[in-house]
Design a protein around this motif. Structure first.
Motif, mmCIF file in Angstrom:
data_model
loop_
_atom_site.group_PDB
_atom_site.id
_atom_site.type_symbol
_atom_site.label_atom_id
_atom_site.label_comp_id
_atom_site.label_asym_id
_atom_site.label_seq_id
_atom_site.Cartn_x
_atom_site.Cartn_y
_atom_site.Cartn_z
ATOM 1 N N ALA A 195 39.736 -9.636 -61.902
ATOM 2 C CA ALA A 195 40.755 -10.665 -62.133
ATOM 3 C C ALA A 195 41.476 -11.042 -60.846
ATOM 4 O O ALA A 195 41.732 -10.195 -59.985
ATOM 5 C CB ALA A 195 41.761 -10.164 -63.159
ATOM 6 N N ILE A 196 41.800 -12.328 -60.734
ATOM 7 C CA ILE A 196 42.709 -12.813 -59.696
ATOM 8 C C ILE A 196 44.081 -13.084 -60.310
ATOM 9 O O ILE A 196 45.100 -12.680 -59.768
ATOM 10 C CB ILE A 196 42.162 -14.085 -59.028
ATOM 11 C CG1 ILE A 196 40.880 -13.775 -58.260
ATOM 12 C CG2 ILE A 196 43.213 -14.697 -58.098
ATOM 13 C CD1 ILE A 196 41.066 -12.856 -57.058
ATOM 14 N N GLY A 256 41.034 -9.036 -77.312
ATOM 15 C CA GLY A 256 41.950 -8.839 -76.201
ATOM 16 C C GLY A 256 43.010 -9.925 -76.095
ATOM 17 O O GLY A 256 43.582 -10.137 -75.022
ATOM 18 N N THR A 257 43.277 -10.601 -77.189
ATOM 19 C CA THR A 257 44.271 -11.669 -77.226
ATOM 20 C C THR A 257 45.642 -11.102 -77.584
ATOM 21 O O THR A 257 45.813 -9.885 -77.672
ATOM 22 C CB THR A 257 43.831 -12.743 -78.237
ATOM 23 O OG1 THR A 257 43.442 -12.102 -79.473
ATOM 24 C CG2 THR A 257 42.624 -13.521 -77.720
ATOM 25 N N ASN A 302 54.643 -18.204 -64.556
ATOM 26 C CA ASN A 302 55.457 -17.594 -63.517
ATOM 27 C C ASN A 302 54.697 -16.401 -62.930
ATOM 28 O O ASN A 302 53.674 -15.980 -63.481
ATOM 29 C CB ASN A 302 56.833 -17.180 -64.059
ATOM 30 C CG ASN A 302 56.729 -16.180 -65.202
ATOM 31 O OD1 ASN A 302 56.082 -15.146 -65.090
ATOM 32 N ND2 ASN A 302 57.362 -16.497 -66.331
ATOM 33 N N PRO A 303 55.135 -15.851 -61.806
ATOM 34 C CA PRO A 303 54.398 -14.748 -61.191
ATOM 35 C C PRO A 303 54.222 -13.536 -62.100
ATOM 36 O O PRO A 303 53.177 -12.879 -62.065
ATOM 37 C CB PRO A 303 55.243 -14.405 -59.962
ATOM 38 C CG PRO A 303 55.914 -15.696 -59.607
ATOM 39 C CD PRO A 303 56.225 -16.342 -60.924
ATOM 40 N N ALA A 304 55.236 -13.235 -62.909
ATOM 41 C CA ALA A 304 55.117 -12.090 -63.816
ATOM 42 C C ALA A 304 53.998 -12.304 -64.826
ATOM 43 O O ALA A 304 53.261 -11.372 -65.171
ATOM 44 C CB ALA A 304 56.439 -11.845 -64.533
ATOM 45 N N GLN A 361 47.724 -9.962 -67.584
ATOM 46 C CA GLN A 361 46.468 -9.789 -68.322
ATOM 47 C C GLN A 361 46.060 -8.319 -68.322
ATOM 48 O O GLN A 361 46.371 -7.563 -67.396
ATOM 49 C CB GLN A 361 45.362 -10.678 -67.729
ATOM 50 C CG GLN A 361 44.901 -10.294 -66.341
ATOM 51 C CD GLN A 361 43.861 -9.181 -66.338
ATOM 52 O OE1 GLN A 361 43.104 -8.999 -67.301
ATOM 53 N NE2 GLN A 361 43.836 -8.396 -65.263
ATOM 54 N N THR A 362 45.327 -7.917 -69.359
ATOM 55 C CA THR A 362 44.955 -6.507 -69.521
ATOM 56 C C THR A 362 43.465 -6.283 -69.777
ATOM 57 O O THR A 362 43.047 -5.146 -69.971
ATOM 58 C CB THR A 362 45.747 -5.876 -70.688
ATOM 59 O OG1 THR A 362 45.473 -6.606 -71.891
ATOM 60 C CG2 THR A 362 47.239 -5.889 -70.407
#
Length: 327
Positions: free
Chosen positions: A106-107, A237-238, A300-302, A307-308
């Protein structure tokens, strides 16, 4: 207030990082030309250019998330926009994948607010006493149900949710109904023409296809049992989501559902420095991405690091740690 303070602190941390982003020249595989994902691609390109004017992200139109995962798995693209639910299927090699795709990293998360909607014609709801997804199977209603086209993850999710609510294709056929494969806008037309009695999809609240249904057809938004929501989130995974009361003209109360999210994914072949520069540019210049569409204002950055379903690329992880977004 705590979340707001955290985001402000994180943004301050972003500007204070010692390392500087390096220029990147990458291809991003997205979706249809002119859709939200193409706009996100343009926003990402602008974000990296703010960090370095020599940076370029070239958008490549594709068939969507499933196709992008295929390209990533074969190392034929640098970046791909994909749904979290598509990633979950790919990691375990479920259809449409022939084997697990294991090289993805992930990015950043782009959004997690594309909730599943189930619109039912009001006359059918009243005739068969249906107000929840699990009422359909036991009602005996001969409903033609719009399901997104094969290759679109929302079709997979809708079928799974209906199955968990007791409505298999065999049961629907027994009741005299059927599944009709159609895209978002097509479902609106089919509802208006009376060719389907229910529309299903997972996109933003107030999307144009949903507005067309709400404005032109007398419909209700079905409730979804909590066990169906929980099972869907476990499978794909939602995340849980609530469509607020009044989002649609005849929606009198909140509707609990689940929502799909979209993320930017790369592969383990990307260098740490490139992934670092990319994540740093996205987070520092997030307004460039947020400004592409009103639906992106919540980014936002947070959220980008929330994502998990995949590990972050080590380079991206370093950028986010420097910014204080992750530990």
């Amino acid at each position: 207030m705590k979340l707001k303070a955290f985001v402000i602190a994180a943004c301050i941390g972003l500007t204070a990082g010692a390392a500087q982003a390096e220029p990147v020249n990458l291809t991003l595989s997205g979706g249809n030309p002119g859709g939200l994902w193409s706009l996100l691609g343009a926003g990402m390109d602008r974000a990296v250019k703010v960090s370095d004017g020599d940076s370029v992200i070239t958008y490549q139109a594709t068939g969507g998330g499933f196709a992008n995962i295929g390209l990533l798995g074969a190392n034929r693209t640098d970046l791909g926009l994909v749904h979290d639910a598509e990633v979950k299927l790919a990691l375990t090699g479920q259809e449409p994948f022939n084997a697990p795709v294991t090289n993805m990293m992930a990015i950043g998360y782009m959004y997690n607010w594309a909730p599943m909607h189930f619109f039912l014609r009001k006359d059918l709801a009243e005739q068969y006493n249906i107000d929840s997804l699990d009422d359909i199977a036991t009602s005996g209603a001969p409903i033609s149900i719009g399901i997104n086209r094969s290759g679109n993850i929302t079709g997979n999710v809708a079928l799974f949710m209906l199955e968990k609510a007791g409505l298999s294709e065999a049961k629907l056929t027994e009741n005299g109904g059927s599944f009709v494969r159609a895209g978002a806008n097509e479902q609106g037309d089919l509802m208006k023409d009376g060719r389907i009695g229910m529309a299903t999809n997972g996109i933003f609240i107030g999307h144009s296809s949903f507005r067309a249904i709400d404005e032109n057809v007398d419909v209700i938004l079905l409730q979804i049992p909590q066990d169906v929501i929980d099972a869907t989130n476990e499978e794909f995974g939602t995340s849980a989501y609530t469509i607020p009361s009044g989002s649609y003209s005849k929606q009198e109360g909140d509707v609990k559902t689940m929502a799909l999210g979209a993320m930017v994914v790369t592969t383990d072949s990307m260098s740490d420095d490139t992934a670092y520069s990319l994540a740093k540019s996205f987070a520092e210049n997030i307004d460039e991405i947020r400004g592409v569409h009103k639906a992106m204002q919540q980014l936002n950055p947070a959220l980008m690091v929330s994502q998990t379903v995949l590990p972050f690329h080590p380079g991206a992880e370093r950028a986010y740690k420097e910014a204080g977004l992750i530990k």
